[in-house]
Design a protein around this motif. Structure first.
Motif, PDB file in Angstrom:
ATOM      1  N   MET A 297      64.854  25.342  39.316  1.00  0.00           N
ATOM      2  CA  MET A 297      64.564  25.329  40.745  1.00  0.00           C
ATOM      3  C   MET A 297      64.083  26.677  41.254  1.00  0.00           C
ATOM      4  O   MET A 297      63.424  26.764  42.285  1.00  0.00           O
ATOM      5  CB  MET A 297      65.818  24.895  41.505  1.00  0.00           C
ATOM      6  N   GLU A 298      64.401  27.747  40.535  1.00  0.00           N
ATOM      7  CA  GLU A 298      64.032  29.091  40.973  1.00  0.00           C
ATOM      8  C   GLU A 298      63.985  30.021  39.770  1.00  0.00           C
ATOM      9  O   GLU A 298      64.545  29.722  38.710  1.00  0.00           O
ATOM     10  CB  GLU A 298      65.039  29.613  41.996  1.00  0.00           C
ATOM     11  N   SER A 299      63.319  31.145  39.972  1.00  0.00           N
ATOM     12  CA  SER A 299      63.238  32.138  38.903  1.00  0.00           C
ATOM     13  C   SER A 299      64.459  33.034  38.854  1.00  0.00           C
ATOM     14  O   SER A 299      64.773  33.619  37.823  1.00  0.00           O
ATOM     15  CB  SER A 299      61.978  32.995  39.084  1.00  0.00           C
ATOM     16  N   GLY A 300      65.129  33.183  40.019  1.00  0.00           N
ATOM     17  CA  GLY A 300      66.359  33.962  40.064  1.00  0.00           C
ATOM     18  C   GLY A 300      66.193  35.412  40.427  1.00  0.00           C
ATOM     19  O   GLY A 300      67.164  36.149  40.476  1.00  0.00           O
ATOM     20  N   ASP A 301      64.984  35.873  40.697  1.00  0.00           N
ATOM     21  CA  ASP A 301      64.773  37.291  41.008  1.00  0.00           C
ATOM     22  C   ASP A 301      64.001  37.469  42.312  1.00  0.00           C
ATOM     23  O   ASP A 301      63.296  38.469  42.493  1.00  0.00           O
ATOM     24  CB  ASP A 301      64.032  37.983  39.861  1.00  0.00           C
ATOM     25  N   THR A 302      64.098  36.507  43.230  1.00  0.00           N
ATOM     26  CA  THR A 302      63.367  36.588  44.492  1.00  0.00           C
ATOM     27  C   THR A 302      64.314  36.385  45.665  1.00  0.00           C
ATOM     28  O   THR A 302      65.374  35.762  45.533  1.00  0.00           O
ATOM     29  CB  THR A 302      62.256  35.523  44.564  1.00  0.00           C
ATOM     30  N   THR A 303      63.913  36.906  46.824  1.00  0.00           N
ATOM     31  CA  THR A 303      64.691  36.733  48.047  1.00  0.00           C
ATOM     32  C   THR A 303      63.736  36.511  49.220  1.00  0.00           C
ATOM     33  O   THR A 303      62.534  36.770  49.114  1.00  0.00           O
ATOM     34  CB  THR A 303      65.550  37.987  48.336  1.00  0.00           C
ATOM     35  N   GLY A 304      64.293  36.032  50.337  1.00  0.00           N
ATOM     36  CA  GLY A 304      63.505  35.867  51.549  1.00  0.00           C
ATOM     37  C   GLY A 304      62.390  34.846  51.392  1.00  0.00           C
ATOM     38  O   GLY A 304      62.549  33.799  50.761  1.00  0.00           O
TER      39      GLY A 304
ATOM     40  N   ALA B 108      59.710  35.115  49.680  1.00  0.00           N
ATOM     41  CA  ALA B 108      59.299  34.985  48.280  1.00  0.00           C
ATOM     42  C   ALA B 108      60.145  33.937  47.565  1.00  0.00           C
ATOM     43  O   ALA B 108      59.649  33.221  46.678  1.00  0.00           O
ATOM     44  CB  ALA B 108      59.417  36.335  47.576  1.00  0.00           C
ATOM     45  N   TYR B 109      61.408  33.817  47.964  1.00  0.00           N
ATOM     46  CA  TYR B 109      62.287  32.798  47.376  1.00  0.00           C
ATOM     47  C   TYR B 109      61.807  31.401  47.755  1.00  0.00           C
ATOM     48  O   TYR B 109      61.795  30.487  46.918  1.00  0.00           O
ATOM     49  CB  TYR B 109      63.721  33.024  47.847  1.00  0.00           C
TER      50      TYR B 109
ATOM     51  N   HIS C  13      58.282  25.775  41.942  1.00  0.00           N
ATOM     52  CA  HIS C  13      59.023  24.973  40.967  1.00  0.00           C
ATOM     53  C   HIS C  13      59.023  23.491  41.321  1.00  0.00           C
ATOM     54  O   HIS C  13      59.204  22.642  40.437  1.00  0.00           O
ATOM     55  CB  HIS C  13      60.473  25.466  40.863  1.00  0.00           C
ATOM     56  N   MET C  14      58.834  23.160  42.602  1.00  0.00           N
ATOM     57  CA  MET C  14      58.888  21.776  43.052  1.00  0.00           C
ATOM     58  C   MET C  14      57.612  21.000  42.786  1.00  0.00           C
ATOM     59  O   MET C  14      57.631  19.763  42.797  1.00  0.00           O
ATOM     60  CB  MET C  14      59.185  21.715  44.562  1.00  0.00           C
ATOM     61  N   VAL C  15      56.512  21.681  42.562  1.00  0.00           N
ATOM     62  CA  VAL C  15      55.206  21.010  42.528  1.00  0.00           C
ATOM     63  C   VAL C  15      55.175  19.874  41.508  1.00  0.00           C
ATOM     64  O   VAL C  15      54.834  18.732  41.833  1.00  0.00           O
ATOM     65  CB  VAL C  15      54.083  22.026  42.241  1.00  0.00           C
ATOM     66  N   LEU C  16      55.517  20.150  40.265  1.00  0.00           N
ATOM     67  CA  LEU C  16      55.394  19.133  39.216  1.00  0.00           C
ATOM     68  C   LEU C  16      56.398  17.984  39.378  1.00  0.00           C
ATOM     69  O   LEU C  16      56.011  16.813  39.269  1.00  0.00           O
ATOM     70  CB  LEU C  16      55.520  19.773  37.834  1.00  0.00           C
TER      71      LEU C  16
END
Length: 350
Positions: A200-207, A209-210, A217-220
Motif C-alpha cells: 500500500m505504501e513505500s514506507g518512506d514518505t509523509t504528507g 507525498a504519502y 500503489h492503488m492504480v493496478l
C-alpha cells in the motif's frame, strides 16, 4: 332551495381521499419494511450458524499449526486447547460463540493473540479505500456505458462495448491482476515497470507525498477491480434498458414531442434501474469484504489479505469473525436496496 357549495366543501373530499391513499401507502411500506427486516434478522442468524460449523470441517489442527516448528509436549498442546476452549463439546463451543457474537465479542485470534474485533478494525480503512474507490468508478462507468449501448443497440459502439464487457467479465480477477503486474509492474518488452508490484505504501514518505505514494500503489489493484466490475454493471444495465425500450409509455412520450435524450433520461432509465440498483448495493456490500484474491495478489493490507492469512492456519475465531462481517455487510446492503425499491417504483411492496 339548494345553496352553492363553498370551495372548502368541494376540495375536502379530495383531500380526504388523498390523505387516505397516503395512509395506505405508508402502511404498505411499513409492512414491506418489517418483512424485510425480519428476513435480514433470520439471514444474520443463519450466518452465525454457518460461520461456526462451516470452518470446523476445514482440515488441520489450529493448535498444531500455531506450534508448528516449535517442540511442544502433549501437556502443552492440551493446555493450549483448554485456553482456546477447543476441549469443550461442540455444542457448548457453539452456544458460547453465539452468545459472545451477539454482544460484539468475536473472540481471540489464535494466530495474532489479539481480539478479532481489533484486528478487523485495523484493516478496514485499507479495504474501504481500495474497494470503495473501485466500486464508485465501475458503477458510474458501467451505468453510463450500459445506457448508451442499450439506447444504440446494434451499433458498432454497442457491439464493441458488449464484446469487451463479456470478455472482462469472464476473466478471473486474480489472473488479470497477475497479468497487470507482469506487464506494468515488472515490465515486459518495451514497456517499463511503471507501478509497484504490491503493498500500500513505500514506507518512506509523509504528507502529500504519502498520498501520491498510496495512489501510485492503488492504480493496478483498482484497475483490476474496475475492469471486472464495470463489465457486470454494463451488461445488467444494458439488458434492463432493452427490456424497457419497447414500452408503450416511451412511444407516448415521443408522441408528445419530447426529445430522445429526455425520453431516455427521464422515462426509460429510471424504470430500468431496479435490477442495477440491486447489483450496485451488492457491490457496496463487497466494499467491506474487499476482494480477497485481488488483495492477496497485490499484497494489499486489507480484510481480504487478513482472511487469506487466517484461512491458511486455520485461525477459527478470525475466519469466523471475518465471515460474519462480510456476510453482514451483504445482508445490510440487500436490506437497504429492498427498502429503497418502493421509493423508486411504488408498485413494489403493495
Amino acid at each position: 332551495m339548494t345553496t352553492a357549495s363553498t370551495p372548502a366543501e368541494v376540495v375536502r373530499p379530495r383531500e380526504v381521499r388523498t390523505a387516505g391513499e397516503a395512509s395506505r401507502t405508508t402502511v404498505a411500506y411499513l409492512r414491506h419494511a418489517a418483512g424485510k427486516l425480519g428476513g435480514a434478522a433470520v439471514s444474520l442468524l443463519a450466518v452465525l450458524v454457518t460461520s461456526f460449523f462451516l470452518f470446523r470441517i476445514l482440515p488441520g489442527d489450529p493448535v498444531k499449526a500455531m506450534t508448528h516448528g516449535v517442540p511442544t509436549s502433549a501437556e502443552q498442546l492440551a493446555t493450549l486447547r483448554r485456553q482456546f476452549s477447543l476441549d469443550l463439546p461442540l455444542w457448548q463451543q457453539f452456544t458460547d460463540y453465539c452468545a459472545k457474537a451477539l454482544t460484539g465479542d468475536l473472540g481471540m485470534s489464535y494466530q495474532f493473540r489479539a481480539p478479532v474485533g481489533e484486528l478487523i478494525a485495523q484493516k478496514v480503512p485499507a479495504t474501504l479505500l481500495l474497494t470503495g474507490v473501485a466500486v464508485v468508478i465501475y458503477s458510474a462507468l458501467g451505468l453510463w456505458l450500459g445506457t448508451r449501448s442499450a439506447w444504440r443497440h446494434g451499433s458498432l459502439g454497442d457491439r464493441l462495448n458488449t464484446g469487451v464487457a463479456l470478455t472482462l467479465w469472464s476473466v478471473p480477477s486474480f489472473w488479470l491482476g497477475l497479468l497487470l503486474i507482469i506487464v506494468f509492474a515488472v515490465g515486459m518488452g518495451p514497456i517499463p515497470g511503471l507501478f509497484p508490484t504490491g503493498g500500500m505504501e513505500s514506507g518512506d514518505t509523509t504528507g502529500f507525498a504519502y498520498v501520491l505514494d498510496v495512489a501510485h500503489h492503488m492504480v493496478l489493484p483498482v484497475l483490476t477491480l474496475v475492469a471486472v466490475g464495470y463489465a457486470q454493471t454494463l451488461l445488467v444495465m444494458r439488458s434492463s434498458l432493452l427490456d424497457e425500450m419497447g414500452g408503450d409509455y416511451l412511444t407516448t412520450a415521443r408522441a408528445k414531442g419530447l426529445r430522445d435524450d429526455v425520453v431516455r433520461r427521464r422515462h426509460a432509465v429510471p424504470n430500468a434501474l431496479l435490477p442495477t440498483v440491486t447489483m450496485v448495493f451488492i457491490n457496496l456490500g463487497h466494499v467491506a469484504a474487499g476482494s480477497i484474491l485481488v488483495e492477496t495478489v497485490f499484497s494489499w493490507p486489507g480484510l481480504g489479505g487478513l482472511f487469506y492469512q487466517a484461512l491458511s492456519v486455520p485461525d477459527l475465531p478470525l475466519v469466523q469473525g471475518l465471515f460474519v462481517v462480510f456476510a453482514g455487510a451483504m445482508i445490510l446492503m440487500n436490506l437497504l436496496a429492498d427498502l429503497l425499491y418502493p421509493l423508486l417504483d411504488p408498485r413494489v411492496g403493495r
